[in-house]
Design an enzyme around this catalytic site. Structure first.
Site, PDB file in Angstrom:
ATOM      1  N   ARG A   1       0.671  -1.192   0.125  1.00 31.81           N
ATOM      2  CA  ARG A   1       0.138   0.027  -0.184  1.00 31.81           C
ATOM      3  C   ARG A   1       0.946   1.335   0.250  1.00 31.81           C
ATOM      4  O   ARG A   1       0.250   2.406  -0.259  1.00 31.81           O
ATOM      5  CB  ARG A   1      -0.871  -0.063   1.175  1.00 31.81           C
ATOM      6  CG  ARG A   1      -2.080  -0.693   1.167  1.00 31.81           C
ATOM      7  CD  ARG A   1      -3.165  -1.018   2.239  1.00 31.81           C
ATOM      8  NE  ARG A   1      -3.472  -2.281   2.097  1.00 31.81           N
ATOM      9  CZ  ARG A   1      -3.973  -2.854   3.223  1.00 31.81           C
ATOM     10  NH1 ARG A   1      -4.413  -2.270   4.521  1.00 31.81           N
ATOM     11  NH2 ARG A   1      -4.478  -4.183   3.073  1.00 31.81           N
ATOM     12  N   VAL A   2       2.143   1.033   0.602  1.00 32.21           N
ATOM     13  CA  VAL A   2       3.043   2.229   0.367  1.00 32.21           C
ATOM     14  C   VAL A   2       3.249   2.544  -1.183  1.00 32.21           C
ATOM     15  O   VAL A   2       3.475   4.034  -1.669  1.00 32.21           O
ATOM     16  CB  VAL A   2       4.125   2.043   1.249  1.00 32.21           C
ATOM     17  CG1 VAL A   2       5.236   3.125   1.080  1.00 32.21           C
ATOM     18  CG2 VAL A   2       3.698   1.948   2.568  1.00 32.21           C
TER      19      VAL A   2
END
Lengths: 517, 133
Positions: free
Chosen positions: A368-369
């Site tokens: 998700r980063v």
């Protein structure tokens, strides 16, 4: 001679006379029931949640932790052997929370979840202690993830980049390389001043002996601590092991250093907690796990974070591992941990048995980063490659139906096959990021198109050796700035072309055809 | 459903509260009959221990034990008792005096679930620990 003797005698006298004994008020209780690593104790009216308790048995003291505070009894998990505890034994509140020794001294050691050595070396005498349960750092102290942590694994660093302070789940069935992925990541932290903690939860001790040997061989034990709660240890030890590991990593976080922690694996941790909860007669919920099994993992993983500059700028990167049963990611614990972490690396048995190792499923794996945790050089090449790999997967499924495909599709298929081949990587062989970027550069710019698929691995090895030994501009640039300029790119091209000129296994006819067409 | 020992104890306490001795003995007769009928005689010990807890709690009594290494003279005993009463915080205390040679010397006061350990045994252990560190 006599002075030292006198000195010792005086010192001892002094110590004894200095020693003051005060009558302390203590709260005591009596064991009502004991068994299965759990004791029920009466009295203890002042006992606090997760307070340390001391069982005074006929054969010395045994420690426990209060976990259930009820109207007229306390449920306690026993840390150690419960054979010596008898009904009616006295139990005393120690008025402190369970702590473990932390500090530089724990690095390079194999410890049990109480911080006692299991590697046959001396006790940890750092004098510093951290409570195993601690509230995670708050919003004000945090910062978003921006720096990459290099796993050294091509498939991960390019498609699922992990940043410092991120929590990236490694999920998959048994025996398909989850631990290998984590161990390779630890090995790749060599010389990067990242302290590593490997928490083995309910693992076979032979496996841990292997891992320790491998880490030593790779020189990785110099910056690694191993917390071992073996398969034969009681559930209480297994339960506290990940918290102990985090307490040790937090020491480095507070010092402003970076650390990496691997929990191998949290499904066994949940099972141990279920065992404790059922024995303490807490009501079972889904899959017989207690109601707070989500909090069990969320409070643990929330302690991994990146602190901002005002708070030292340290970080804890967590790699929790979850073992699924027959690929079922929608079971209770996997879904819980997936929702807590910032992404997952999904390992697939099919890919593993086809020989694509590490068996990372690029479609189901996410971070998700995202590319915030990638250096510029990697960003340049990885974006295009991720796209081509995705297109290939789509086409490959489609192309199974017929062989009459147009040129463009065929080219994409050929390219895809080579990219898949590039993703293959041996165990204990992490690759530096500049070399990863170089081979990806070669793949997306068509330098691999006339290398036969079965020769890709050989080619990769050769060309990377060339780059390492001959490159002056490119490697230095990537290491210093994280990016490569046109000059560096030019140099890279020359080295690759020069190397290709020395090879005799390249496909020649095909190239001519494509040119004429 | 079977009643738990705690429920028996609570019932017993409530029925014998503020009654005369004759009435109480009648109630006890009935109570023992109920126990026999319900096949709960084996639980008697537990019921009694709960009963004594409830009784002490309701009447504000703390159970205290004074454990000494040897028989004490009256003066010493009184001063230790005074200490226990001070610590009891206005509650009545029901004191038992026990002699335990294993303490080697000194005394231990137990008050409810608090313990004040001033025995020689404990002092030696504490000194041992201090010298070890």
């Amino acid at each position: 001679m006599s002075t030292t003797k006198d000195f010792i005698v005086e010192e001892l006298k002094q110590k004894i006379s200095d020693h003051k004994i005060e009558i302390k008020k203590q709260t005591f209780g009596k064991v009502i029931q004991v068994g299965d690593g759990i004791a029920r104790v009466s009295g203890l009216s002042t006992a606090m949640m997760s307070e340390m308790l001391e069982f005074k048995t006929s054969k010395g003291s045994v420690f426990g932790v209060a976990l259930n505070l009820e109207e007229d009894s306390v449920g306690v998990i026993i840390l150690g052997s419960c054979e010596t505890i008898k009904e009616g034994d006295e139990v005393i509140c120690l008025e402190r929370i369970l702590e473990v020794p932390v500090g530089e001294e724990v690095v390079g050691r194999v410890l049990n979840p109480l911080g006692q050595p299991v590697d046959g070396k001396e006790e940890i005498k750092s004098g510093k202690f951290n409570p195993i349960e601690k509230i995670a750092p708050g919003v004000i102290t945090r910062e978003s993830v921006s720096e990459p942590i290099q796993t050294g694994i091509k498939a991960v660093d390019s498609m699922i980049p992990i940043g410092k302070g991120q929590r990236e789940l490694i999920i998959g069935d048994r025996q398909i390389g989850k631990t290998a992925l984590a161990i390779d990541t630890i090995i790749n932290q060599k010389g990067k001043s990242v302290k590593c903690v490997y928490v083995a939860i309910g693992q076979k001790e032979s496996k841990i002996a292997n891992i320790v040997a491998k880490l030593q061989e790779a020189g990785a034990m110099e910056y690694t601590t191993i917390i071992l709660a073996g398969a034969s240890d009681p559930a209480s030890m297994t339960y506290i092991a990940p918290y102990t590991g985090t307490a040790m990593a937090e020491y480095f976080l507070e010092k402003g250093e970076d650390s990496l922690i691997v929990y191998d694996d949290l499904s066994k941790h949940a099972v141990a907690y279920r065992e404790i909860s059922l024995l303490l007669r807490r009501p079972p919920g889904r899959e017989a796990y207690p109601g707070d099994v989500f909090y069990l993992h969320s409070r643990l993983l929330e302690r991994s974070c990146k602190l901002n500059k005002d708070f030292g700028g340290g970080s804890i990167t967590a790699l929790p591992i979850i073992e699924t049963q027959a690929g079922d990611v929608s079971a209770y614990i996997p879904t819980n941990v997936i929702s807590i972490t910032d992404g997952q690396i999904y390992l697939e048995p099919d890919l593993f048995y086809q020989g694509n190792r590490p068996a990372v499923n690029a479609g189901l794996s996410v971070s998700r980063v995202g590319s915030a945790a990638q250096i510029k050089a990697m960003k340049k090449v990885a974006g295009k490659m991720r796209l081509e790999a995705a297109q290939y997967r789509e086409l490959a499924a489609f192309a199974q139906f017929g062989s009459d495909l147009d040129k463009e599709t065929q080219l994409k298929l050929e390219r895809g096959k080579r990219i898949t081949e590039v993703f293959k990587q041996g165990q204990y062989a992490p690759l530096a990021v500049e070399l990863q970027a170089a081979i990806f550069y070669a793949a997306i710019n068509g330098f691999l198109d006339n290398v036969p698929v079965e020769k890709i691995t050989e080619f990769e090895q050769g060309v990377l050796e060339q780059i390492e030994s001959r490159s002056k501009k490119y490697v230095a640039e990537v290491n210093d700035t994280g990016d490569f300029s046109e000059e560096g790119e030019g140099e890279l091209k020359t080295i690759i072309n020069d190397y290709k000129a020395t090879l005799d296994y390249l496909i020649k006819e095909e190239k001519k055809e494509s040119v004429s067409a | 459903m079977k009643a738990t020992p705690k429920q028996y104890a609570q019932t017993l306490f409530e029925s014998v509260r503020n009654v005369s001795k004759e009435e109480a003995s009648k109630i006890l007769d009935n109570f023992s009959k109920v126990l026999v009928e319900n096949n709960q005689v084996s639980q008697l010990e537990k019921i009694l221990s709960y009963f004594s807890n409830i009784w002490n709690k309701e009447n504000n009594i703390l159970e205290a034990e004074i454990i000494t290494a040897r028989e004490l003279n009256a003066d010493d005993l009184i001063s230790i008792k005074k200490f226990a009463i001070e610590r009891a915080g206005g509650k009545e205390i029901d004191i038992k005096v026990i002699v335990d040679k294993q303490l080697k010397g000194g005394f231990v006061v137990r008050l409810g679930d608090e313990i004040f350990d001033s025995s020689l045994k404990n002092r030696i252990a504490s000194l041992k620990q201090a010298l070890n560190n």
